[in-house]
Enzyme design. Structure first.
Site, PDB file in Angstrom:
ATOM      1  N   GLU A 127      -5.485   9.436  -0.068  1.00 41.49           N
ATOM      2  CA  GLU A 127      -5.977   8.189  -0.006  1.00 41.49           C
ATOM      3  C   GLU A 127      -6.952   8.038  -1.220  1.00 41.49           C
ATOM      4  O   GLU A 127      -6.895   6.777  -1.696  1.00 41.49           O
ATOM      5  CB  GLU A 127      -6.357   7.499   1.329  1.00 41.49           C
ATOM      6  N   HIS A 153       0.911  -1.258  -0.024  1.00 40.82           N
ATOM      7  CA  HIS A 153       0.165  -0.084   0.155  1.00 40.82           C
ATOM      8  C   HIS A 153       1.165   1.304  -0.185  1.00 40.82           C
ATOM      9  O   HIS A 153       0.774   2.158  -0.888  1.00 40.82           O
ATOM     10  CB  HIS A 153      -0.908   0.105   1.270  1.00 40.82           C
ATOM     11  N   SER A 173      -4.124   0.831  -4.596  1.00 35.84           N
ATOM     12  CA  SER A 173      -3.490  -0.311  -3.937  1.00 35.84           C
ATOM     13  C   SER A 173      -4.775  -1.403  -3.813  1.00 35.84           C
ATOM     14  O   SER A 173      -4.552  -2.361  -3.138  1.00 35.84           O
ATOM     15  CB  SER A 173      -2.573  -0.076  -2.828  1.00 35.84           C
TER      16      SER A 173
END
Ligand code: HBI
Ligand code: FE
Length: 273
Positions: free
Chosen positions: A172, A126, A191
């Site tokens: 994010e 990630h 991710s």
């Protein structure tokens, strides 16, 4: 691998640890390759150009978990950023202190092959596949450092819950409009096998123009796909907004107003860009 940050066993100082790359097993490198191949194929045509360019520039398309010594030579030469290893989630003040000094903390472990799609906390895939390629773009490198500084300010004035929303809905889970098409730039989507499809294709979430006040008022859930995505016009525009509008006055203004639920449909007049 949640660390009890109150225990006296927690690493002292800045929480960085040696990567000890030679200690990663063949199986751990195989999991990286599996995740990388799956996401690289899925993201073709879905991720912003700068992400693909960053993968190339930083030679992240090579096999196995990256050796940070080699990765950092390339990354530092481009934007002055380095990736540092940490055991897992670190306290907010430590995290934003690192960002404010152009250091990106990356979890020094990788999920197991049995848990490809569930992640309790950020692992090296990630953090490095999702976050690091864009750090090779100067506008993102500057934005992330400014976010680090804003994070420390937010902690000082008790507004971390608001700043965390800006981090969440941009770094994010941010989307961008590129050549008239929706593209992904948020690491949490890049991710994620499931959300890489959902974020662009699903009819259920709303996709709104980036609106700082709206973002700072919008709650988020960390265990489900987003109900709202915020779309930037460019990284230069995102950086300009960050440098132009200090956040502290906004915290005071918004303290008097109610927050929004993650998927709240709000008339445009109620928010301003
Ligand atoms: N620690 N290692 C690590 N990685 C993160 O992404 C992270 C963190 N600590 C705090 C934190 N993120 C959040 O406060 C921010 O995402 C807002
Ligand atoms: Fe992250």
């Amino acid at each position: 691998m949640l660390i009890d940050t109150t225990s006296d066993l927690a690493p002292k100082g800045d929480w960085t640890i040696p990567q000890r790359w030679e200690h990663f097993s063949a199986e751990e490198h195989r999991v990286w390759d599996l995740l990388f191949a799956r996401q690289a194929q899925l993201l073709a045509g879905r991720s912003v150009r700068a992400f693909e360019e960053g993968l190339e520039t930083l030679k992240l398309s090579e096999r196995g978990i990256p050796n940070f010594d080699e990765l950092n030579e390339r990354l530092f030469a481009r934007t002055g950023w380095t990736v540092v290893s940490v055991p897992g989630l670190v306290p907010d003040d430590i995290f934003f202190e690192h960002l404010s000094h152009r250091r990106f903390p990356a979890g020094n472990f990788i999920r197991s092959a049995e848990q490809l799609d569930y992640l309790e906390e950020p692992d090296v895939f990630h953090d490095v596949f999702g976050h690091v390629p864009l750090l090779a773009l100067p506008a993102v490198a500057d934005f992330m450092q400014a976010l680090g500084q804003e994070g420390l300010n937010a902690l000082a004035c008790g507004a971390m819950d608001r700043l965390a929303r800006l981090y969440w809905y941009s770094v994010e889970f941010g989307l961008a409009r590129e050549d008239g098409r929706l593209k992904i730039y948020g690491a949490g989507i890049l991710s994620s096998f499931g959300e890489s499809r959902f974020a662009l294709a699903s009819e259920t979430p709303q996709r709104l123009p980036f609106d700082m006040r709206r973002i700072l008022r919008t709650r988020y859930k960390s265990d489900a796909f987003q109900q709202s995505y915020f779309v930037i016009d460019s990284f230069d525009d995102l950086l300009a907004r960050m440098l132009r509008d200090p956040l502290e006055p906004l915290y005071a203004e918004l303290a008097l107003l109610p927050d929004y639920e993650p998927g709240a449909a709000v008339a445009l007049s109620a928010t301003s860009r």
